[in-house]
Design a protein around this motif. Structure first.
Motif, PDB file in Angstrom:
ATOM      1  N   LEU A   1     -35.140  -0.989   0.781  1.00 35.84           N
ATOM      2  CA  LEU A   1     -35.237   0.301   1.469  1.00 35.84           C
ATOM      3  C   LEU A   1     -36.605   0.535   2.107  1.00 35.84           C
ATOM      4  O   LEU A   1     -36.824   1.582   2.716  1.00 35.84           O
ATOM      5  N   ASP A   2     -37.509  -0.442   1.954  1.00 38.28           N
ATOM      6  CA  ASP A   2     -38.856  -0.326   2.509  1.00 38.28           C
ATOM      7  C   ASP A   2     -39.512   0.977   2.064  1.00 38.28           C
ATOM      8  O   ASP A   2     -39.976   1.783   2.877  1.00 38.28           O
ATOM      9  N   THR A   3     -39.531   1.197   0.768  1.00 35.17           N
ATOM     10  CA  THR A   3     -40.118   2.409   0.204  1.00 35.17           C
ATOM     11  C   THR A   3     -40.755   2.076  -1.137  1.00 35.17           C
ATOM     12  O   THR A   3     -40.687   0.932  -1.601  1.00 35.17           O
ATOM     13  N   THR A   4     -41.376   3.061  -1.766  1.00 37.14           N
ATOM     14  CA  THR A   4     -41.998   2.866  -3.069  1.00 37.14           C
ATOM     15  C   THR A   4     -41.225   3.628  -4.132  1.00 37.14           C
ATOM     16  O   THR A   4     -40.904   4.801  -3.950  1.00 37.14           O
ATOM     17  N   VAL A   5     -40.911   2.955  -5.216  1.00 33.16           N
ATOM     18  CA  VAL A   5     -40.300   3.605  -6.376  1.00 33.16           C
ATOM     19  C   VAL A   5     -41.423   3.939  -7.340  1.00 33.16           C
ATOM     20  O   VAL A   5     -42.060   3.041  -7.888  1.00 33.16           O
ATOM     21  N   HIS A   6     -41.680   5.228  -7.520  1.00 30.84           N
ATOM     22  CA  HIS A   6     -42.818   5.637  -8.349  1.00 30.84           C
ATOM     23  C   HIS A   6     -42.479   5.630  -9.835  1.00 30.84           C
ATOM     24  O   HIS A   6     -43.323   5.319 -10.662  1.00 30.84           O
ATOM     25  N   PHE A   7     -41.240   5.988 -10.160  1.00 31.22           N
ATOM     26  CA  PHE A   7     -40.797   5.988 -11.552  1.00 31.22           C
ATOM     27  C   PHE A   7     -39.373   5.459 -11.635  1.00 31.22           C
ATOM     28  O   PHE A   7     -38.633   5.490 -10.651  1.00 31.22           O
ATOM     29  N   TYR A   8     -39.019   4.976 -12.800  1.00 32.15           N
ATOM     30  CA  TYR A   8     -37.640   4.527 -12.999  1.00 32.15           C
ATOM     31  C   TYR A   8     -37.136   5.056 -14.351  1.00 32.15           C
ATOM     32  O   TYR A   8     -37.905   5.403 -15.251  1.00 32.15           O
ATOM     33  N   GLY A   9     -35.829   5.121 -14.464  1.00 36.56           N
ATOM     34  CA  GLY A   9     -35.189   5.445 -15.727  1.00 36.56           C
ATOM     35  C   GLY A   9     -33.983   4.544 -15.894  1.00 36.56           C
ATOM     36  O   GLY A   9     -33.159   4.434 -14.981  1.00 36.56           O
ATOM     37  N   ARG A  10     -33.903   3.861 -17.010  1.00 34.07           N
ATOM     38  CA  ARG A  10     -32.780   2.963 -17.271  1.00 34.07           C
ATOM     39  C   ARG A  10     -31.991   3.481 -18.460  1.00 34.07           C
ATOM     40  O   ARG A  10     -32.539   3.696 -19.537  1.00 34.07           O
ATOM     41  N   ILE A  11     -30.700   3.710 -18.247  1.00 35.95           N
ATOM     42  CA  ILE A  11     -29.840   4.171 -19.334  1.00 35.95           C
ATOM     43  C   ILE A  11     -28.706   3.184 -19.547  1.00 35.95           C
ATOM     44  O   ILE A  11     -28.116   2.683 -18.582  1.00 35.95           O
ATOM     45  N   ASN A  12     -28.461   2.878 -20.790  1.00 35.46           N
ATOM     46  CA  ASN A  12     -27.318   2.039 -21.135  1.00 35.46           C
ATOM     47  C   ASN A  12     -26.052   2.875 -20.932  1.00 35.46           C
ATOM     48  O   ASN A  12     -25.920   3.951 -21.520  1.00 35.46           O
ATOM     49  N   MET A  13     -25.126   2.411 -20.099  1.00 35.08           N
ATOM     50  CA  MET A  13     -23.946   3.205 -19.775  1.00 35.08           C
ATOM     51  C   MET A  13     -23.114   3.528 -21.009  1.00 35.08           C
ATOM     52  O   MET A  13     -22.420   4.537 -21.051  1.00 35.08           O
ATOM     53  N   GLU A  14     -23.180   2.663 -22.023  1.00 33.51           N
ATOM     54  CA  GLU A  14     -22.499   2.993 -23.270  1.00 33.51           C
ATOM     55  C   GLU A  14     -23.126   4.243 -23.892  1.00 33.51           C
ATOM     56  O   GLU A  14     -22.471   5.011 -24.594  1.00 33.51           O
ATOM     57  N   GLY A  15     -24.406   4.451 -23.600  1.00 33.69           N
ATOM     58  CA  GLY A  15     -25.092   5.629 -24.103  1.00 33.69           C
ATOM     59  C   GLY A  15     -24.707   6.896 -23.364  1.00 33.69           C
ATOM     60  O   GLY A  15     -25.044   8.007 -23.806  1.00 33.69           O
ATOM     61  N   LEU A  16     -24.011   6.744 -22.226  1.00 31.89           N
ATOM     62  CA  LEU A  16     -23.543   7.921 -21.488  1.00 31.89           C
ATOM     63  C   LEU A  16     -22.616   8.759 -22.349  1.00 31.89           C
ATOM     64  O   LEU A  16     -22.599   9.989 -22.251  1.00 31.89           O
ATOM     65  N   VAL A  17     -21.849   8.097 -23.195  1.00 33.21           N
ATOM     66  CA  VAL A  17     -20.946   8.805 -24.101  1.00 33.21           C
ATOM     67  C   VAL A  17     -21.739   9.757 -24.994  1.00 33.21           C
ATOM     68  O   VAL A  17     -21.411  10.947 -25.115  1.00 33.21           O
ATOM     69  N   ASP A  18     -22.805   9.247 -25.594  1.00 32.81           N
ATOM     70  CA  ASP A  18     -23.633  10.064 -26.478  1.00 32.81           C
ATOM     71  C   ASP A  18     -24.350  11.172 -25.710  1.00 32.81           C
ATOM     72  O   ASP A  18     -24.500  12.295 -26.209  1.00 32.81           O
ATOM     73  N   ALA A  19     -24.813  10.843 -24.487  1.00 33.36           N
ATOM     74  CA  ALA A  19     -25.551  11.823 -23.689  1.00 33.36           C
ATOM     75  C   ALA A  19     -24.677  13.024 -23.334  1.00 33.36           C
ATOM     76  O   ALA A  19     -25.104  14.177 -23.443  1.00 33.36           O
ATOM     77  N   VAL A  20     -23.454  12.758 -22.885  1.00 30.75           N
ATOM     78  CA  VAL A  20     -22.539  13.842 -22.509  1.00 30.75           C
ATOM     79  C   VAL A  20     -22.153  14.662 -23.739  1.00 30.75           C
ATOM     80  O   VAL A  20     -22.115  15.898 -23.695  1.00 30.75           O
ATOM     81  N   ASP A  21     -21.867  13.984 -24.834  1.00 28.00           N
ATOM     82  CA  ASP A  21     -21.512  14.710 -26.063  1.00 28.00           C
ATOM     83  C   ASP A  21     -22.687  15.537 -26.574  1.00 28.00           C
ATOM     84  O   ASP A  21     -22.500  16.623 -27.130  1.00 28.00           O
TER      85      ASP A  21
ATOM     86  N   GLY B   1     -17.797  12.812 -23.782  1.00 24.93           N
ATOM     87  CA  GLY B   1     -18.526  11.582 -23.488  1.00 24.93           C
ATOM     88  C   GLY B   1     -17.641  10.411 -23.103  1.00 24.93           C
ATOM     89  O   GLY B   1     -17.870   9.739 -22.090  1.00 24.93           O
ATOM     90  N   GLU B   2     -16.604  10.147 -23.897  1.00 22.12           N
ATOM     91  CA  GLU B   2     -15.711   9.015 -23.616  1.00 22.12           C
ATOM     92  C   GLU B   2     -15.005   9.205 -22.282  1.00 22.12           C
ATOM     93  O   GLU B   2     -14.898   8.267 -21.479  1.00 22.12           O
ATOM     94  N   GLU B   3     -14.525  10.433 -22.028  1.00 18.38           N
ATOM     95  CA  GLU B   3     -13.821  10.710 -20.774  1.00 18.38           C
ATOM     96  C   GLU B   3     -14.753  10.567 -19.575  1.00 18.38           C
ATOM     97  O   GLU B   3     -14.351  10.050 -18.524  1.00 18.38           O
ATOM     98  N   ALA B   4     -16.003  11.009 -19.720  1.00 18.04           N
ATOM     99  CA  ALA B   4     -16.966  10.909 -18.624  1.00 18.04           C
ATOM    100  C   ALA B   4     -17.246   9.456 -18.267  1.00 18.04           C
ATOM    101  O   ALA B   4     -17.362   9.101 -17.084  1.00 18.04           O
ATOM    102  N   LEU B   5     -17.354   8.596 -19.274  1.00 19.65           N
ATOM    103  CA  LEU B   5     -17.602   7.178 -19.024  1.00 19.65           C
ATOM    104  C   LEU B   5     -16.422   6.545 -18.294  1.00 19.65           C
ATOM    105  O   LEU B   5     -16.603   5.813 -17.310  1.00 19.65           O
ATOM    106  N   ILE B   6     -15.215   6.828 -18.745  1.00 17.64           N
ATOM    107  CA  ILE B   6     -14.020   6.277 -18.107  1.00 17.64           C
ATOM    108  C   ILE B   6     -13.872   6.815 -16.687  1.00 17.64           C
ATOM    109  O   ILE B   6     -13.564   6.074 -15.745  1.00 17.64           O
ATOM    110  N   TYR B   7     -14.104   8.115 -16.524  1.00 15.23           N
ATOM    111  CA  TYR B   7     -14.016   8.765 -15.208  1.00 15.23           C
ATOM    112  C   TYR B   7     -14.987   8.110 -14.220  1.00 15.23           C
ATOM    113  O   TYR B   7     -14.651   7.877 -13.055  1.00 15.23           O
ATOM    114  N   SER B   8     -16.185   7.797 -14.689  1.00 13.78           N
ATOM    115  CA  SER B   8     -17.212   7.256 -13.803  1.00 13.78           C
ATOM    116  C   SER B   8     -17.010   5.775 -13.487  1.00 13.78           C
ATOM    117  O   SER B   8     -17.611   5.262 -12.539  1.00 13.78           O
ATOM    118  N   ARG B   9     -16.168   5.101 -14.243  1.00 11.77           N
ATOM    119  CA  ARG B   9     -15.993   3.660 -14.049  1.00 11.77           C
ATOM    120  C   ARG B   9     -14.813   3.291 -13.159  1.00 11.77           C
ATOM    121  O   ARG B   9     -14.741   2.181 -12.639  1.00 11.77           O
TER     122      ARG B   9
END
Length: 287
Positions: A145-165, A194-202
């Protein structure tokens, strides 16, 4: 002998004492709880903190931008990572936060986008994480993208279940009725655990837009998570939210920087704009 007037006066004094005693106890309790939450947040941020080798090269620019409240870019990586497997970044979203306009621009990069991965040559962009983790994923997006990424965040998608719950579920507006993973998702406003959100997003195979449709659903979940996480309702769930973050998230944002982002850039969360990246022979254009 005590007069009625003196008795009434004494009763008022006693009521005031009781009121201020209760108020004092509440204030002490709030202060103690605030200190506890701050310490817990500090511990969580230390657990999540995973700097990149390239951070030192960007340090001066990042400090200048934060001091001037300039636009900053944050790359979110949703990684399908399992034990003893490196995994791939199936979700890549670049957030551009502009405090002057109080807007957040969201670029969802399709995982099958063919790019040049530094040191690896031409390949799908989601393979960059598999080859070199967050470091190479960030570098690949910057080159692409010819730009600078100043910060990043990496989340394990399996952890999306816990995050939503942890935030008590999220609500999205679904424009495509489908069934997937043993769950039905009707059109309209739906609330997902959480489980539904993961399935919905996939889901993508039933979507006429394929991967782009899935990208939109992933953005919906992330939008809903951000909004719900900033709500007063989530205040009572802070402990669960911090536990989830510490277990599933990595980032190069330190505690002091996180405080700056919260106070100076939180206005951008209220207004989000989605942008799609269209790859043409001439390069990349925003639409």
């Amino acid at each position: 002998m005590t007069t009625r007037k003196e008795i009434r006066k004494q009763r008022k004094l006693n009521k005031k004492k009781v009121f201020f005693t209760i108020l004092g106890v509440l204030l002490i309790g709030l202060i103690a709880y605030g200190i506890y939450l701050y310490n817990q947040l500090n511990e969580t941020v230390e657990t999540m903190y995973t700097p990149l080798e390239s951070d030192s090269e960007k340090q001066e620019e990042v400090e200048k931008r934060l001091n001037k409240n300039d636009t900053i870019n944050v790359l979110l990586l949703g990684v399908d990572e399992r034990p003893n497997q490196k995994g791939r970044s199936d979700t890549m979203i670049l957030l551009s936060l502009n405090p002057d306009t109080e807007k957040m621009l969201m670029f969802n990069i399709p995982r099958d986008t063919y790019v040049n991965i530094p040191g690896r040559g031409g390949d799908k962009i989601n393979h960059a994480y598999a080859f070199g983790g967050s470091e190479l994923a960030v570098q690949t997006v910057e080159d692409f993208l010819d730009t600078t990424v100043h910060f990043y965040g990496r989340i394990n998608m399996e952890g999306l279940v816990d995050a939503v719950d942890a935030v008590g579920g999220v609500t999205v507006n679904n424009n495509l009725a489908f069934s997937h993973g043993g769950h039905d998702f009707p059109t309209g406003e739906i609330t997902l655990n959480g489980e539904e959100a993961l399935i919905y997003s996939r889901m993508r195979k039933q979507d006429p837009d394929g991967d782009l449709g899935r990208n939109d659903r992933q953005q919906q979940i992330i939008d809903a998570l951000i909004d719900k996480g900033m709500s007063f309702e989530s205040f009572t769930r802070v402990g669960d939210i911090l536990d989830t973050l510490g277990s599933n998230v990595q980032t190069n944002v330190k505690m002091d920087t996180m405080k700056d982002l919260f106070f100076d850039y939180r206005g951008t969360i209220s207004e989000k704009e989605k942008a799609k990246l269209v790859v043409k022979d001439s390069g990349v254009m925003e639409k």
